[in-house]
Design an enzyme around this catalytic site. Sequence first.
Site, PDB file in Angstrom:
ATOM      1  N   HIS B 229       0.715  -1.153  -0.013  1.00  0.00           N
ATOM      2  CA  HIS B 229       0.145  -0.030   0.133  1.00  0.00           C
ATOM      3  C   HIS B 229       0.942   1.262  -0.050  1.00  0.00           C
ATOM      4  O   HIS B 229       0.564   2.155  -0.855  1.00  0.00           O
ATOM      5  CB  HIS B 229      -0.853  -0.052   1.050  1.00  0.00           C
ATOM      6  CG  HIS B 229      -2.010   1.286   0.894  1.00  0.00           C
ATOM      7  ND1 HIS B 229      -2.894   1.121  -0.191  1.00  0.00           N
ATOM      8  CD2 HIS B 229      -1.896   2.697   1.278  1.00  0.00           C
ATOM      9  CE1 HIS B 229      -3.510   2.440  -0.397  1.00  0.00           C
ATOM     10  NE2 HIS B 229      -3.208   3.248   0.489  1.00  0.00           N
ATOM     11  N   TYR B 233       2.120   5.604  -2.419  1.00  0.00           N
ATOM     12  CA  TYR B 233       2.471   7.061  -2.162  1.00  0.00           C
ATOM     13  C   TYR B 233       3.950   7.100  -2.701  1.00  0.00           C
ATOM     14  O   TYR B 233       4.163   8.278  -2.937  1.00  0.00           O
ATOM     15  CB  TYR B 233       2.244   7.179  -0.579  1.00  0.00           C
ATOM     16  CG  TYR B 233       0.951   6.740  -0.077  1.00  0.00           C
ATOM     17  CD1 TYR B 233      -0.240   7.831  -0.576  1.00  0.00           C
ATOM     18  CD2 TYR B 233       0.656   6.053   0.837  1.00  0.00           C
ATOM     19  CE1 TYR B 233      -1.434   7.500  -0.324  1.00  0.00           C
ATOM     20  CE2 TYR B 233      -0.873   5.471   1.175  1.00  0.00           C
ATOM     21  CZ  TYR B 233      -1.919   6.364   0.795  1.00  0.00           C
ATOM     22  OH  TYR B 233      -3.083   5.962   0.896  1.00  0.00           O
ATOM     23  N   HIS B 380     -10.385   1.186 -10.176  1.00  0.00           N
ATOM     24  CA  HIS B 380      -9.795   2.348  -9.219  1.00  0.00           C
ATOM     25  C   HIS B 380      -8.395   2.705  -9.296  1.00  0.00           C
ATOM     26  O   HIS B 380      -8.242   3.916  -9.432  1.00  0.00           O
ATOM     27  CB  HIS B 380     -10.026   1.680  -7.582  1.00  0.00           C
ATOM     28  CG  HIS B 380      -9.151   2.444  -6.778  1.00  0.00           C
ATOM     29  ND1 HIS B 380      -9.507   3.629  -6.225  1.00  0.00           N
ATOM     30  CD2 HIS B 380      -7.933   2.240  -6.027  1.00  0.00           C
ATOM     31  CE1 HIS B 380      -8.635   4.205  -5.291  1.00  0.00           C
ATOM     32  NE2 HIS B 380      -7.534   3.135  -5.154  1.00  0.00           N
ATOM     33  N   PHE B 381      -7.508   1.617  -9.428  1.00  0.00           N
ATOM     34  CA  PHE B 381      -6.072   2.235  -9.449  1.00  0.00           C
ATOM     35  C   PHE B 381      -5.666   2.570 -10.842  1.00  0.00           C
ATOM     36  O   PHE B 381      -4.804   3.469 -10.913  1.00  0.00           O
ATOM     37  CB  PHE B 381      -5.078   1.083  -8.811  1.00  0.00           C
ATOM     38  CG  PHE B 381      -5.164  -0.172  -9.525  1.00  0.00           C
ATOM     39  CD1 PHE B 381      -4.144  -0.308 -10.650  1.00  0.00           C
ATOM     40  CD2 PHE B 381      -5.347  -1.210  -9.127  1.00  0.00           C
ATOM     41  CE1 PHE B 381      -4.040  -1.364 -11.348  1.00  0.00           C
ATOM     42  CE2 PHE B 381      -5.173  -2.554  -9.530  1.00  0.00           C
ATOM     43  CZ  PHE B 381      -4.676  -2.331 -10.798  1.00  0.00           C
ATOM     44  N   HIS B 382      -6.162   2.366 -11.892  1.00  0.00           N
ATOM     45  CA  HIS B 382      -6.037   3.136 -13.116  1.00  0.00           C
ATOM     46  C   HIS B 382      -6.612   4.747 -13.031  1.00  0.00           C
ATOM     47  O   HIS B 382      -5.865   5.278 -13.858  1.00  0.00           O
ATOM     48  CB  HIS B 382      -6.543   2.556 -14.222  1.00  0.00           C
ATOM     49  CG  HIS B 382      -5.841   1.311 -14.656  1.00  0.00           C
ATOM     50  ND1 HIS B 382      -5.920  -0.052 -14.087  1.00  0.00           N
ATOM     51  CD2 HIS B 382      -4.799   0.923 -15.570  1.00  0.00           C
ATOM     52  CE1 HIS B 382      -4.905  -0.841 -14.605  1.00  0.00           C
ATOM     53  NE2 HIS B 382      -4.430  -0.225 -15.578  1.00  0.00           N
ATOM     54  N   ARG B 444     -11.042  -9.510 -11.348  1.00  0.00           N
ATOM     55  CA  ARG B 444      -9.717  -9.092 -11.830  1.00  0.00           C
ATOM     56  C   ARG B 444      -8.840  -9.903 -12.489  1.00  0.00           C
ATOM     57  O   ARG B 444      -8.902 -11.061 -11.883  1.00  0.00           O
ATOM     58  CB  ARG B 444      -9.305  -8.107 -10.709  1.00  0.00           C
ATOM     59  CG  ARG B 444      -8.420  -8.810  -9.648  1.00  0.00           C
ATOM     60  CD  ARG B 444      -8.140  -8.000  -8.535  1.00  0.00           C
ATOM     61  NE  ARG B 444      -6.795  -7.191  -9.305  1.00  0.00           N
ATOM     62  CZ  ARG B 444      -5.699  -6.497  -8.050  1.00  0.00           C
ATOM     63  NH1 ARG B 444      -6.310  -6.450  -6.681  1.00  0.00           N
ATOM     64  NH2 ARG B 444      -4.806  -5.808  -8.588  1.00  0.00           N
ATOM     65  N   ARG B 445      -7.844  -9.484 -13.064  1.00  0.00           N
ATOM     66  CA  ARG B 445      -6.833 -10.620 -13.671  1.00  0.00           C
ATOM     67  C   ARG B 445      -7.334 -11.929 -13.928  1.00  0.00           C
ATOM     68  O   ARG B 445      -6.603 -12.767 -13.345  1.00  0.00           O
ATOM     69  CB  ARG B 445      -5.614 -10.482 -12.833  1.00  0.00           C
ATOM     70  CG  ARG B 445      -5.603 -10.311 -11.261  1.00  0.00           C
ATOM     71  CD  ARG B 445      -4.536  -9.636 -10.553  1.00  0.00           C
ATOM     72  NE  ARG B 445      -4.041 -10.349  -9.528  1.00  0.00           N
ATOM     73  CZ  ARG B 445      -2.966  -9.766  -8.619  1.00  0.00           C
ATOM     74  NH1 ARG B 445      -2.345  -9.129  -9.282  1.00  0.00           N
ATOM     75  NH2 ARG B 445      -2.886 -10.415  -7.564  1.00  0.00           N
TER      76      ARG B 445
END
Lengths: 160, 560
Positions: B229, B233, B380-382, B444-445
């Site tokens: 995680h 950042y 989300h993370f794209h 996913r994946r």
Amino acid sequence: MEHQEHIIERYERAWIFFGLAMIAVFIILIAYMMMTMGNTNPVSTGRIDPTKVRTEGVFANPRVEQIGDEYVAYIQAFSFGYLPNEMRFKVGRKVTFYITAPDVQHGFQVEHTNINVQVIPGEIAKVSYTFSRPGEYRIICNEYCGIGHANMISKLVVEP
Amino acid sequence: MAVQTLTRFDAYADAPEKKYALYMMMLGFSALALGTFFGPLQAFNYGGLDLYPLLKPVFQNYYQGLSLHGVLNAIVFTQLFAQTIMIYLPARELGLRPNMKLAWASFWMALAGLLIAAVPLLLNEASVLYTFYAPLKASWAFYTGAAIFVLSSYLSIYIALELWLRWRRANPGKITPLATFMAVAFWLMWFLASLGLVVEALFLIPWSLGLLPGVDPLLMRTLFWYTGHPIVYFWLLPAYTLAYVTLPKLAGGKLVSDPLARLVFVLFLLFSVPVGFHHQFADPGIAPYWKFIHTVLTMMVAVPSLITAFTIAASLEVAGRANGGKGLLGWIAALPWHNPTVLAFLLGFLAFIPGGAGGIVNASFNLNQNVHNTVWIPGHFHLQVGTLVTMAAMGTAFWLIPHLTGKPLVARGLAVASQWLWFLGMFIMTFALHWMGFLYAIPRRAHISGSPLAMEAFKESSAWMALNIVSGVILLVAAVLFFYVIFATALQGHRDPKRVLEEVPFAEAISKPEGSGLARVTERVWFWFGLAAVLVVLAYGPVLYQMFTNMLPVPGVRLW
């Protein structure tokens, strides 16, 4: 410039306060909902040697047991399927799933429900749920487990 | 004739750190180019279109492509960009030369690690995806190469800290300039954050060499997410740094508050790391109350991003008004949308808003049950790493490559087009993925386009799937335009220093750090670092202690 700086600082403080208040409300809501609306977050009920899952203990005989008004299901998630490969329950009765894996990590997500389990070799996951609507529910593996991962879809039937 | 003498002239003689920054960044963009090539194939997969059979002689399967996509884009590119920006900006800001021997050592180490890990990835010997969850076992070369690559960042930590401490000795009592402060907080955060991956490698490397019979899958997973995680950042903060220290000036304005920017980075230093269990809400083996503690801490890490949203928006408003924008919203139109760098940041931040809201959903212990490991998550993370972080890097490349090389930007119009198309493609794709994950529980994946069973099971979402195909095409065009622009710029023979930014566009602040109590408090970096370490020990210590003392080793398998 001096004037502008003070206006910005006032809004800044108000925004930070708003942000903190929003975060606090979210945390309280999460805690409140988890306490009052049931929760399906999996918990561990112990460890098991994954190399012996297929041969020893309760998971060597994957099955659904009816105990009084409730069901208990012992499930193996393996590459690339689930055992037992089809499960039947009566609507409105509590079902407790115990799930483990003999090989690699898998997922155990039941569509249209809040059941979503990370199945980890070595861990026995437990989750309880009461189906309120009859029908067929797909069980989907949502963790990459090898070349046949996308085929790892099973189902359970909730009878009226 | 003049051109010829210029090409022979060593453009980096008086600024060797420029050459370092250029090489680091271009290596990163080269990795991104290969990794991004697989992106549209993944989008097509979730549209039911399987193009992998066409790649068969070279790439064996979907999961190999996905492993390359994840590792090259999210580990390699992001780290190399951080090693560029978070060394070069402080060096320029302080006017000091970083330790060039170590800087080049970090470059060669990163390159060597990348090449060692690339071999098994390209040979389908490491198709374990970006998370490499045990007991799936990849070739030893994958873990070893990845470890060497990541350890090169430890040289960067040292370089940045040494630069800062050298400046402090020469300037006692002064407040660290902003970009340098951000770099120091950033590298200290990464040191703390990376320990999980380092410890995991100490298990995985001997295991893959056959020296350890097994590893504990739960422990490996927990160590992975300990780093997994905060690594987001590690990707995001170089983009934030550029947004704070360069974007206001590029947009024609000033940064509204320097001290608040420091507070943001201190909050990231404190709260980035002790949050990893929110990736493990669905795991057995971690007690619910620990997961709840991490829920609260994860919510806290939203605060610095909320402050950033305010500060960046206010700084842009100052810029828009300085450019002549009037009225409540007129300043938005007055921003330099024709500048590809500013455009990239504007669109990136726009996407970051729904992305952040989705992040709050993921961090909510109970709501996460509905989206865990569905395509909601890549959706989300794209929006986050795929849009803001990548667009900040792409946008920055448009001025940074010319600045470093003296070569003016080629095809400015295509640069602008690439950013609009990237934003549009990502917006369509992430929109579709969020709904497919949430409404239809599509995993996913998963290589669904290669599985008739899966396509039959998920046929209700075919309308959403069509959007993935559309987005894949748009993103492919965007990527081709972008990579053409930067490689044509960097590889041209023509240097024209008059047409490039001579200096890094450091923005001036309206609210300055001098005399600010907040800036004084944030300046106690070692105290904040110590506090961050204590938080990590409290939030992870007992759980990790229990896991280390109850290991259940499991042998590895290869199932791809």
